[in-house]
Scaffold this active site. Structure first.
Site, PDB file in Angstrom:
ATOM      1  N   ARG A  41       0.819  -1.221   0.000  1.00  0.00           N
ATOM      2  CA  ARG A  41       0.000   0.000   0.000  1.00  0.00           C
ATOM      3  C   ARG A  41       0.853   1.270   0.000  1.00  0.00           C
ATOM      4  O   ARG A  41       0.437   2.302  -0.521  1.00  0.00           O
ATOM      5  CB  ARG A  41      -0.945  -0.007   1.218  1.00  0.00           C
ATOM      6  N   ILE A  74      -7.338   8.311  -0.548  1.00  0.00           N
ATOM      7  CA  ILE A  74      -7.354   6.841  -0.623  1.00  0.00           C
ATOM      8  C   ILE A  74      -8.178   6.385   0.575  1.00  0.00           C
ATOM      9  O   ILE A  74      -7.998   6.869   1.691  1.00  0.00           O
ATOM     10  CB  ILE A  74      -5.925   6.244  -0.601  1.00  0.00           C
ATOM     11  N   SER A  75      -9.101   5.455   0.334  1.00  0.00           N
ATOM     12  CA  SER A  75      -9.972   4.986   1.408  1.00  0.00           C
ATOM     13  C   SER A  75      -9.162   4.236   2.470  1.00  0.00           C
ATOM     14  O   SER A  75      -8.070   3.737   2.208  1.00  0.00           O
ATOM     15  CB  SER A  75     -11.032   4.038   0.861  1.00  0.00           C
ATOM     16  N   ARG A  76      -9.762   4.117   3.639  1.00  0.00           N
ATOM     17  CA  ARG A  76      -9.193   3.339   4.738  1.00  0.00           C
ATOM     18  C   ARG A  76      -9.090   1.871   4.299  1.00  0.00           C
ATOM     19  O   ARG A  76     -10.005   1.355   3.653  1.00  0.00           O
ATOM     20  CB  ARG A  76     -10.205   3.453   5.894  1.00  0.00           C
TER      21      ARG A  76
END
Ligand code: SAH
Length: 217
Positions: free
Chosen positions: A40, A66-68
């Site tokens: 990530r 960016i999402s969790r």
């Protein structure tokens, strides 16, 4: 820190994140394995790389985030992927979920409206040798008619209502995950198609950036 030390530090924090996701209801081992295989930290701006393995959303620039990891993990688990699917992603963003999907399914089609983000994602995917993704720059709120039908559709931005074109581009038995609502409050919908009927369930409350474009805000 030297490059090798940094890599192993990232590996350790990635393991901790995966344990955390496992403890937070992500039981699908193929999803957890995907998180282990996609770094990530390579999908976020350098300035926030040190936070890449925290369960938080991070800024991508261009007003986007960016999402969790917990959100991506839940969406992937809800889609119940088996490996043979063709999937559509709307809102490529960082490309992290795109890369997770690429490791989980046969073909990924992903649309991003901000050209600069799409270009970065293209370079990241090439660098990682990921070759089962087709990216498109443009408005994804109407889906991708020429590539339909899709076994799953993931919408990473919140729409005012479920676009009809997305329902229609689902294959029979396909699943659509889409946050619906305004910036102040949204709910994540899971829609399953069975023939000409679409069963709709609210999964949880959600917080996503707005979907722009023809069927967006
Ligand atoms: N899953 C991605 C989500 C990024 S945020 C990630 O975690 O990295 C949502 C993204 O949707 C943003 O990059 C935004 O530019 C994009 N977006 C918004 N409206 C769009 C539209 N109509 N078509 C394609 N992308 C859109």
């Amino acid at each position: 820190m030297a490059a090798a030390g940094l890599r192993s530090a990232y590996r350790r924090s990635r393991r901790r994140l995966i344990e955390r996701l496992g403890g937070a209801g992500i039981e699908d081992l193929t999803v957890l394995h995907a998180f282990d295989s996609v770094p990530r930290h390579l999908f976020v701006p350098e300035a926030v790389q040190h936070r890449a393995y925290e369960d938080v959303a991070l800024p991508l620039g261009h007003g986007q985030t960016i999402s969790r990891p917990g959100v991506h993990a839940l969406h992937l688990q809800l889609a119940r992927l088996t490996g043979s699917e063709r999937v559509l992603e709307i809102g490529t963003g960082s490309g992290f979920q795109t890369a997770l999907l690429a490791s989980l399914v046969r073909e990924v089609y992903s649309i991003e409206v901000v050209p600069e983000l799409a270009t970065l994602v293209h370079d990241r995917l090439v660098a990682l040798g990921i070759d089962n993704v087709e990216l498109r720059i443009g408005d994804g709120s109407l889906g991708w008619e020429e590539r339909a039908p899709f076994d799953a559709i993931f919408v990473g931005a919140a729409a005012p209502a479920v676009p009809d074109s997305l329902r229609k581009q689902l294959a029979d038995g396909g699943r659509l995950l889409i946050p619906i609502g305004a910036e102040t409050g949204q709910r994540l919908l899971l829609i399953e198609r069975s023939g000409e009927s679409w069963q709709e369930n609210t999964v949880e409350s959600a917080r996503f950036v707005p979907l722009v474009g023809e069927e967006g805000w």
